[in-house]
Scaffold this motif. Structure first.
Motif, PDB file in Angstrom:
ATOM      1  N   GLY A 196      29.646  42.850 -83.455  1.00 60.00           N
ATOM      2  CA  GLY A 196      29.918  43.718 -81.487  1.00 60.00           C
ATOM      3  C   GLY A 196      29.770  45.054 -81.184  1.00 60.00           C
ATOM      4  O   GLY A 196      28.983  45.270 -80.679  1.00 60.00           O
ATOM      5  N   MET A 197      29.598  45.299 -82.452  1.00 64.65           N
ATOM      6  CA  MET A 197      29.225  47.380 -82.800  1.00 64.65           C
ATOM      7  C   MET A 197      28.269  47.408 -82.713  1.00 64.65           C
ATOM      8  O   MET A 197      27.205  48.043 -82.512  1.00 64.65           O
ATOM      9  CB  MET A 197      30.170  48.044 -83.998  1.00 64.65           C
ATOM     10  N   MET A 198      27.189  46.814 -83.704  1.00 65.97           N
ATOM     11  CA  MET A 198      25.981  46.825 -83.995  1.00 65.97           C
ATOM     12  C   MET A 198      25.127  46.042 -82.377  1.00 65.97           C
ATOM     13  O   MET A 198      24.586  47.232 -82.151  1.00 65.97           O
ATOM     14  CB  MET A 198      25.436  45.440 -85.338  1.00 65.97           C
ATOM     15  N   ASN A 199      26.092  45.372 -82.143  1.00 64.95           N
ATOM     16  CA  ASN A 199      24.460  45.029 -80.661  1.00 64.95           C
ATOM     17  C   ASN A 199      25.130  46.722 -79.394  1.00 64.95           C
ATOM     18  O   ASN A 199      24.267  46.266 -78.694  1.00 64.95           O
ATOM     19  CB  ASN A 199      25.559  44.278 -80.001  1.00 64.95           C
ATOM     20  N   GLU A 200      26.527  46.693 -79.557  1.00 66.96           N
ATOM     21  CA  GLU A 200      26.724  47.634 -78.334  1.00 66.96           C
ATOM     22  C   GLU A 200      25.570  48.910 -79.026  1.00 66.96           C
ATOM     23  O   GLU A 200      25.181  49.255 -78.099  1.00 66.96           O
ATOM     24  CB  GLU A 200      27.872  48.261 -78.951  1.00 66.96           C
ATOM     25  N   VAL A 201      25.354  49.526 -80.175  1.00 67.65           N
ATOM     26  CA  VAL A 201      24.492  50.860 -80.661  1.00 67.65           C
ATOM     27  C   VAL A 201      23.256  49.769 -80.408  1.00 67.65           C
ATOM     28  O   VAL A 201      22.266  50.813 -79.700  1.00 67.65           O
ATOM     29  CB  VAL A 201      24.790  50.991 -81.993  1.00 67.65           C
ATOM     30  N   GLY A 202      22.992  48.721 -80.337  1.00 65.20           N
ATOM     31  CA  GLY A 202      21.242  48.315 -79.813  1.00 65.20           C
ATOM     32  C   GLY A 202      21.253  48.434 -78.476  1.00 65.20           C
ATOM     33  O   GLY A 202      20.202  48.365 -77.955  1.00 65.20           O
ATOM     34  N   LYS A 203      22.477  48.053 -77.340  1.00 66.49           N
ATOM     35  CA  LYS A 203      22.395  48.581 -76.328  1.00 66.49           C
ATOM     36  C   LYS A 203      21.532  49.564 -76.190  1.00 66.49           C
ATOM     37  O   LYS A 203      20.591  50.250 -74.767  1.00 66.49           O
ATOM     38  CB  LYS A 203      23.012  47.733 -75.561  1.00 66.49           C
ATOM     39  N   LEU A 204      22.676  50.519 -76.827  1.00 64.85           N
ATOM     40  CA  LEU A 204      22.016  52.696 -76.310  1.00 64.85           C
ATOM     41  C   LEU A 204      21.748  52.379 -76.658  1.00 64.85           C
ATOM     42  O   LEU A 204      20.077  53.426 -76.185  1.00 64.85           O
ATOM     43  CB  LEU A 204      23.941  52.725 -77.827  1.00 64.85           C
ATOM     44  N   VAL A 205      20.496  51.893 -78.425  1.00 62.34           N
ATOM     45  CA  VAL A 205      19.898  52.729 -78.347  1.00 62.34           C
ATOM     46  C   VAL A 205      18.470  52.555 -77.115  1.00 62.34           C
ATOM     47  O   VAL A 205      17.057  52.880 -77.232  1.00 62.34           O
ATOM     48  CB  VAL A 205      19.188  51.869 -80.009  1.00 62.34           C
ATOM     49  N   MET A 206      18.152  50.736 -76.521  1.00 57.16           N
ATOM     50  CA  MET A 206      17.539  49.967 -76.260  1.00 57.16           C
ATOM     51  C   MET A 206      16.852  51.450 -74.470  1.00 57.16           C
ATOM     52  O   MET A 206      16.226  51.148 -73.832  1.00 57.16           O
ATOM     53  CB  MET A 206      17.986  48.783 -75.073  1.00 57.16           C
ATOM     54  N   GLU A 207      18.727  52.197 -73.918  1.00 61.23           N
ATOM     55  CA  GLU A 207      18.702  52.638 -73.011  1.00 61.23           C
ATOM     56  C   GLU A 207      17.953  53.831 -72.871  1.00 61.23           C
ATOM     57  O   GLU A 207      17.678  54.661 -72.184  1.00 61.23           O
ATOM     58  CB  GLU A 207      20.665  52.840 -72.579  1.00 61.23           C
ATOM     59  N   ILE A 208      18.507  54.183 -74.415  1.00 59.29           N
ATOM     60  CA  ILE A 208      17.332  56.006 -74.295  1.00 59.29           C
ATOM     61  C   ILE A 208      16.187  55.286 -74.652  1.00 59.29           C
ATOM     62  O   ILE A 208      15.558  56.119 -74.453  1.00 59.29           O
ATOM     63  CB  ILE A 208      18.028  56.287 -76.224  1.00 59.29           C
ATOM     64  N   LYS A 209      15.406  54.466 -75.392  1.00 56.22           N
ATOM     65  CA  LYS A 209      14.322  54.026 -75.109  1.00 56.22           C
ATOM     66  C   LYS A 209      13.297  53.633 -73.937  1.00 56.22           C
ATOM     67  O   LYS A 209      12.284  54.221 -73.443  1.00 56.22           O
ATOM     68  CB  LYS A 209      13.460  52.640 -75.832  1.00 56.22           C
ATOM     69  N   SER A 210      14.397  52.710 -72.905  1.00 61.09           N
ATOM     70  CA  SER A 210      13.844  52.944 -71.943  1.00 61.09           C
ATOM     71  C   SER A 210      13.583  54.153 -71.181  1.00 61.09           C
ATOM     72  O   SER A 210      12.704  54.815 -70.451  1.00 61.09           O
ATOM     73  CB  SER A 210      14.427  51.972 -70.903  1.00 61.09           C
ATOM     74  N   GLY A 211      14.167  55.316 -71.096  1.00 60.38           N
ATOM     75  CA  GLY A 211      14.450  56.691 -70.804  1.00 60.38           C
ATOM     76  C   GLY A 211      13.158  56.730 -71.346  1.00 60.38           C
ATOM     77  O   GLY A 211      12.380  57.700 -70.488  1.00 60.38           O
ATOM     78  N   TRP A 212      12.894  56.876 -72.809  1.00 60.02           N
ATOM     79  CA  TRP A 212      11.823  57.468 -73.191  1.00 60.02           C
ATOM     80  C   TRP A 212       9.819  56.683 -71.749  1.00 60.02           C
ATOM     81  O   TRP A 212       9.174  57.275 -71.840  1.00 60.02           O
ATOM     82  CB  TRP A 212      11.510  57.660 -74.800  1.00 60.02           C
ATOM     83  N   ASP A 213      10.162  55.382 -72.459  1.00 55.19           N
ATOM     84  CA  ASP A 213       9.130  54.938 -71.668  1.00 55.19           C
ATOM     85  C   ASP A 213       8.841  55.288 -70.050  1.00 55.19           C
ATOM     86  O   ASP A 213       7.704  55.133 -70.308  1.00 55.19           O
ATOM     87  CB  ASP A 213       8.949  53.256 -71.953  1.00 55.19           C
ATOM     88  N   ASN A 214      10.079  55.963 -69.214  1.00 56.78           N
ATOM     89  CA  ASN A 214       9.894  55.718 -68.592  1.00 56.78           C
ATOM     90  C   ASN A 214       9.347  57.613 -67.938  1.00 56.78           C
ATOM     91  O   ASN A 214       9.283  57.476 -66.839  1.00 56.78           O
ATOM     92  CB  ASN A 214      10.860  55.654 -67.611  1.00 56.78           C
ATOM     93  N   MET A 215       9.945  58.511 -68.843  1.00 61.24           N
ATOM     94  CA  MET A 215       9.583  59.391 -68.825  1.00 61.24           C
ATOM     95  C   MET A 215       7.522  59.701 -68.481  1.00 61.24           C
ATOM     96  O   MET A 215       7.003  59.552 -69.998  1.00 61.24           O
ATOM     97  CB  MET A 215      10.053  60.498 -70.141  1.00 61.24           C
ATOM     98  N   PRO A 216       6.710  60.776 -67.917  1.00 62.10           N
ATOM     99  CA  PRO A 216       6.222  60.741 -67.777  1.00 62.10           C
ATOM    100  C   PRO A 216       5.129  61.499 -69.076  1.00 62.10           C
ATOM    101  O   PRO A 216       5.858  62.329 -70.449  1.00 62.10           O
ATOM    102  CB  PRO A 216       5.900  61.868 -66.859  1.00 62.10           C
ATOM    103  N   LEU A 217       4.085  61.159 -69.898  1.00 63.24           N
ATOM    104  CA  LEU A 217       3.309  61.129 -70.856  1.00 63.24           C
ATOM    105  C   LEU A 217       4.406  63.669 -71.068  1.00 63.24           C
ATOM    106  O   LEU A 217       4.366  64.133 -72.256  1.00 63.24           O
ATOM    107  CB  LEU A 217       2.622  61.495 -71.190  1.00 63.24           C
ATOM    108  N   ASP A 218       3.413  64.169 -70.191  1.00 58.78           N
ATOM    109  CA  ASP A 218       3.364  65.532 -69.853  1.00 58.78           C
ATOM    110  C   ASP A 218       5.119  66.148 -70.532  1.00 58.78           C
ATOM    111  O   ASP A 218       5.025  67.253 -71.004  1.00 58.78           O
ATOM    112  CB  ASP A 218       2.767  66.255 -68.678  1.00 58.78           C
TER     113      ASP A 218
END
Length: 88
Positions: free
Chosen positions: A63-85
């Motif tokens: 459960g703790m591993m899944n919690e961190v996995g979800k947080l990592v995916m949220e951070i990745k999503s933020g980076w993916d949606n950020m303009p390249l510049d």
């Protein structure tokens, strides 16, 4: 979490170590001078995630591993949606 579910402690440990390394790299890239409160909040989040992964490893807590996995995916999503510049 697949390795943890299979009881493969070596693979679980390797996966957790790799994830901690990635999070620690993100933390090292923070620019506290330019980032202000956002940078401080990310520092706290990254520290929390690392602590949770260490606890998850000690306690074999998927459960703790899944919690961190979800947080990592949220951070990745933020980076993916950020303009390249805007990425540095």
């Amino acid at each position: 979490t697949g390795a943890a579910k299979r009881g493969d402690k070596a693979a679980k440990g390797s996966a957790i170590t790799r994830t901690i390394d990635i999070i620690d790299s993100l933390r090292a890239m923070l620019d506290h001078e330019a980032g202000g409160e956002i940078s401080a909040n990310l520092e706290a989040l990254y520290s929390y995630m690392i602590r949770r992964l260490v606890e998850a490893n000690i306690n074999d807590d998927v459960g703790m591993m899944n919690e961190v996995g979800k947080l990592v995916m949220e951070i990745k999503s933020g980076w993916d949606n950020m303009p390249l510049d805007a990425r540095r």
